[in-house]
Scaffold this motif. Sequence first.
Motif, PDB file in Angstrom:
ATOM      1  N   HIS A  93       0.826  -1.212   0.000  1.00 47.31           N
ATOM      2  CA  HIS A  93       0.000   0.000   0.000  1.00 47.31           C
ATOM      3  C   HIS A  93       0.862   1.265   0.000  1.00 47.31           C
ATOM      4  O   HIS A  93       0.489   2.278  -0.593  1.00 47.31           O
ATOM      5  CB  HIS A  93      -0.945  -0.018   1.193  1.00 47.31           C
ATOM      6  CG  HIS A  93      -2.061  -1.008   1.043  1.00 47.31           C
ATOM      7  ND1 HIS A  93      -1.893  -2.344   1.301  1.00 47.31           N
ATOM      8  CD2 HIS A  93      -3.353  -0.858   0.632  1.00 47.31           C
ATOM      9  CE1 HIS A  93      -3.030  -2.981   1.074  1.00 47.31           C
ATOM     10  NE2 HIS A  93      -3.928  -2.116   0.675  1.00 47.31           N
ATOM     11  N   SER A  94       2.021   1.214   0.650  1.00 49.08           N
ATOM     12  CA  SER A  94       2.946   2.354   0.565  1.00 49.08           C
ATOM     13  C   SER A  94       3.419   2.544  -0.867  1.00 49.08           C
ATOM     14  O   SER A  94       3.548   3.684  -1.345  1.00 49.08           O
ATOM     15  CB  SER A  94       4.147   2.122   1.489  1.00 49.08           C
ATOM     16  OG  SER A  94       3.805   2.334   2.842  1.00 49.08           O
ATOM     17  N   LEU A  95       3.679   1.441  -1.561  1.00 50.69           N
ATOM     18  CA  LEU A  95       4.109   1.533  -2.959  1.00 50.69           C
ATOM     19  C   LEU A  95       2.981   2.059  -3.845  1.00 50.69           C
ATOM     20  O   LEU A  95       3.232   2.805  -4.800  1.00 50.69           O
ATOM     21  CB  LEU A  95       4.575   0.161  -3.450  1.00 50.69           C
ATOM     22  CG  LEU A  95       5.836  -0.386  -2.780  1.00 50.69           C
ATOM     23  CD1 LEU A  95       6.147  -1.788  -3.275  1.00 50.69           C
ATOM     24  CD2 LEU A  95       7.036   0.537  -3.032  1.00 50.69           C
ATOM     25  N   ARG A  96       1.744   1.692  -3.527  1.00 44.89           N
ATOM     26  CA  ARG A  96       0.605   2.219  -4.293  1.00 44.89           C
ATOM     27  C   ARG A  96       0.493   3.732  -4.118  1.00 44.89           C
ATOM     28  O   ARG A  96       0.244   4.466  -5.082  1.00 44.89           O
ATOM     29  CB  ARG A  96      -0.697   1.559  -3.844  1.00 44.89           C
ATOM     30  CG  ARG A  96      -0.855   0.115  -4.251  1.00 44.89           C
ATOM     31  CD  ARG A  96      -2.197  -0.415  -3.805  1.00 44.89           C
ATOM     32  NE  ARG A  96      -3.288   0.146  -4.600  1.00 44.89           N
ATOM     33  CZ  ARG A  96      -4.552   0.153  -4.213  1.00 44.89           C
ATOM     34  NH1 ARG A  96      -4.889  -0.310  -3.018  1.00 44.89           N
ATOM     35  NH2 ARG A  96      -5.492   0.642  -4.988  1.00 44.89           N
ATOM     36  N   ILE A  97       0.675   4.209  -2.902  1.00 48.53           N
ATOM     37  CA  ILE A  97       0.603   5.654  -2.664  1.00 48.53           C
ATOM     38  C   ILE A  97       1.754   6.361  -3.368  1.00 48.53           C
ATOM     39  O   ILE A  97       1.587   7.439  -3.943  1.00 48.53           O
ATOM     40  CB  ILE A  97       0.611   5.945  -1.150  1.00 48.53           C
ATOM     41  CG1 ILE A  97      -0.595   5.296  -0.481  1.00 48.53           C
ATOM     42  CG2 ILE A  97       0.605   7.448  -0.886  1.00 48.53           C
ATOM     43  CD1 ILE A  97      -0.569   5.344   1.035  1.00 48.53           C
ATOM     44  N   LEU A  98       2.939   5.751  -3.351  1.00 47.83           N
ATOM     45  CA  LEU A  98       4.076   6.312  -4.082  1.00 47.83           C
ATOM     46  C   LEU A  98       3.765   6.374  -5.573  1.00 47.83           C
ATOM     47  O   LEU A  98       4.080   7.368  -6.242  1.00 47.83           O
ATOM     48  CB  LEU A  98       5.321   5.469  -3.830  1.00 47.83           C
ATOM     49  CG  LEU A  98       6.590   5.876  -4.590  1.00 47.83           C
ATOM     50  CD1 LEU A  98       7.037   7.278  -4.179  1.00 47.83           C
ATOM     51  CD2 LEU A  98       7.713   4.874  -4.349  1.00 47.83           C
ATOM     52  N   LEU A  99       3.133   5.332  -6.102  1.00 50.66           N
ATOM     53  CA  LEU A  99       2.745   5.318  -7.514  1.00 50.66           C
ATOM     54  C   LEU A  99       1.767   6.445  -7.818  1.00 50.66           C
ATOM     55  O   LEU A  99       1.862   7.087  -8.874  1.00 50.66           O
ATOM     56  CB  LEU A  99       2.126   3.963  -7.861  1.00 50.66           C
ATOM     57  CG  LEU A  99       1.683   3.763  -9.309  1.00 50.66           C
ATOM     58  CD1 LEU A  99       2.886   3.829 -10.250  1.00 50.66           C
ATOM     59  CD2 LEU A  99       0.960   2.432  -9.475  1.00 50.66           C
ATOM     60  N   MET A 100       0.846   6.714  -6.912  1.00 55.90           N
ATOM     61  CA  MET A 100      -0.103   7.809  -7.113  1.00 55.90           C
ATOM     62  C   MET A 100       0.622   9.143  -7.273  1.00 55.90           C
ATOM     63  O   MET A 100       0.297   9.947  -8.157  1.00 55.90           O
ATOM     64  CB  MET A 100      -1.066   7.894  -5.927  1.00 55.90           C
ATOM     65  CG  MET A 100      -1.996   6.714  -5.784  1.00 55.90           C
ATOM     66  SD  MET A 100      -2.966   6.826  -4.246  1.00 55.90           S
ATOM     67  CE  MET A 100      -3.652   5.171  -4.166  1.00 55.90           C
ATOM     68  N   VAL A 101       1.612   9.381  -6.408  1.00 55.04           N
ATOM     69  CA  VAL A 101       2.345  10.649  -6.457  1.00 55.04           C
ATOM     70  C   VAL A 101       3.147  10.754  -7.751  1.00 55.04           C
ATOM     71  O   VAL A 101       3.150  11.798  -8.416  1.00 55.04           O
ATOM     72  CB  VAL A 101       3.281  10.770  -5.234  1.00 55.04           C
ATOM     73  CG1 VAL A 101       4.147  12.008  -5.341  1.00 55.04           C
ATOM     74  CG2 VAL A 101       2.453  10.822  -3.953  1.00 55.04           C
ATOM     75  N   VAL A 102       3.804   9.663  -8.140  1.00 53.26           N
ATOM     76  CA  VAL A 102       4.654   9.690  -9.331  1.00 53.26           C
ATOM     77  C   VAL A 102       3.823   9.810 -10.600  1.00 53.26           C
ATOM     78  O   VAL A 102       4.135  10.604 -11.494  1.00 53.26           O
ATOM     79  CB  VAL A 102       5.541   8.427  -9.380  1.00 53.26           C
ATOM     80  CG1 VAL A 102       6.306   8.350 -10.696  1.00 53.26           C
ATOM     81  CG2 VAL A 102       6.512   8.415  -8.217  1.00 53.26           C
ATOM     82  N   VAL A 103       2.737   9.050 -10.695  1.00 57.29           N
ATOM     83  CA  VAL A 103       1.892   9.081 -11.891  1.00 57.29           C
ATOM     84  C   VAL A 103       1.194  10.427 -12.021  1.00 57.29           C
ATOM     85  O   VAL A 103       1.108  10.997 -13.112  1.00 57.29           O
ATOM     86  CB  VAL A 103       0.868   7.935 -11.853  1.00 57.29           C
ATOM     87  CG1 VAL A 103      -0.204   8.120 -12.924  1.00 57.29           C
ATOM     88  CG2 VAL A 103       1.564   6.600 -12.053  1.00 57.29           C
ATOM     89  N   GLY A 104       0.679  10.952 -10.930  1.00 57.69           N
ATOM     90  CA  GLY A 104       0.002  12.249 -10.988  1.00 57.69           C
ATOM     91  C   GLY A 104       0.955  13.390 -11.279  1.00 57.69           C
ATOM     92  O   GLY A 104       0.616  14.332 -12.001  1.00 57.69           O
ATOM     93  N   GLY A 105       2.155  13.321 -10.724  1.00 57.27           N
ATOM     94  CA  GLY A 105       3.143  14.378 -10.916  1.00 57.27           C
ATOM     95  C   GLY A 105       3.648  14.876  -9.579  1.00 57.27           C
ATOM     96  O   GLY A 105       2.967  15.669  -8.917  1.00 57.27           O
TER      97      GLY A 105
END
Length: 327
Positions: free
Chosen positions: A241-253
Amino acid sequence: MTFTTWSRHLLVGLLLAAAILAPVGQGNYITYVLTSWLIFSIAAMGLNLTLGYAGQVSLAQASFMAIGAYTTALLTLAGWHWMLAMPVGLMLCFVVGLALGYPALRVQGHFLAFVTLAFNTLVFLVLRNEDWLTGGNYGLMGMPRPDFGIFKTMRQVDFYYFTLVVTVIAALVMWGIVRSPWGRAFKALRENPIRAESLGVDTRRITLLAFAIGSAYGGLAGALVTSLVQFIEPGSFSLLHSLRILLMVVVGGAGFFFGPFVGAAVVILLPEILRFTEGYYLIIYSALVIVMLAFVPNGLLGIGARLRERFLAPRQRADMAQGAKLE
């Protein structure tokens, strides 16, 4: 008001209107997914402050969601109202985040990522093994949703609007932070810590604040998760879930204010939209994310910034040059 400011205000108004109208006519499941999008947007906002603005890598955001969730759950099960239990969870996350920020004063980059990864694992193990407090693998259940007398949140749509109000307030607070002198100090720390310190920025204090505030946002998201699902267990806050949140930040910008909302929409909502492909939706979703990260490393909002720099910046420079000639 400039055209850019006017268009930004119009975009915010349209997004808010879309968020208000989104659950109208939808079933409980779709409303639940939309609520999850709002909650994870809050968690991603906190990580965006730590990573996107301050440049400090963290893989522990899910652990702060866990701290906020379990603290709120235990207090509400003991009879506290959610509005009283939630601030306690936030303060605990702020203090723990402050402590976790100290390794960032000595290590950076992937070394800091390993430290936060270890912390996430530590929290997960404590939640799983200390069953006298956390319920262990069985978790905690039966947490009540907030009840404000004339407004109850037991219905899924009512809890969605309650979460939307909390999200808007959290976003306004974050907007004030990034536009304040603290926000400018965070950006200076990200760009060049040595130069920032030479200009009088207390990099030690700013680093700790970035972790503490970002952690508190994770705790707020966890407090909302507690009421949304009314059941929590350690697996809900694992490293995945930490990696999913990191993915959200990276994908969004990373470093863009609306990046967490866009990234959370991609990670939470896109798989649901692709379900019409039946068994292929996860393959399509994964392929899209890989292509996105390969060709848009600055995130989806980075595309807009790049286009703006390419087409609008030359026109602005030309207008400034023309104005200088007229003077």
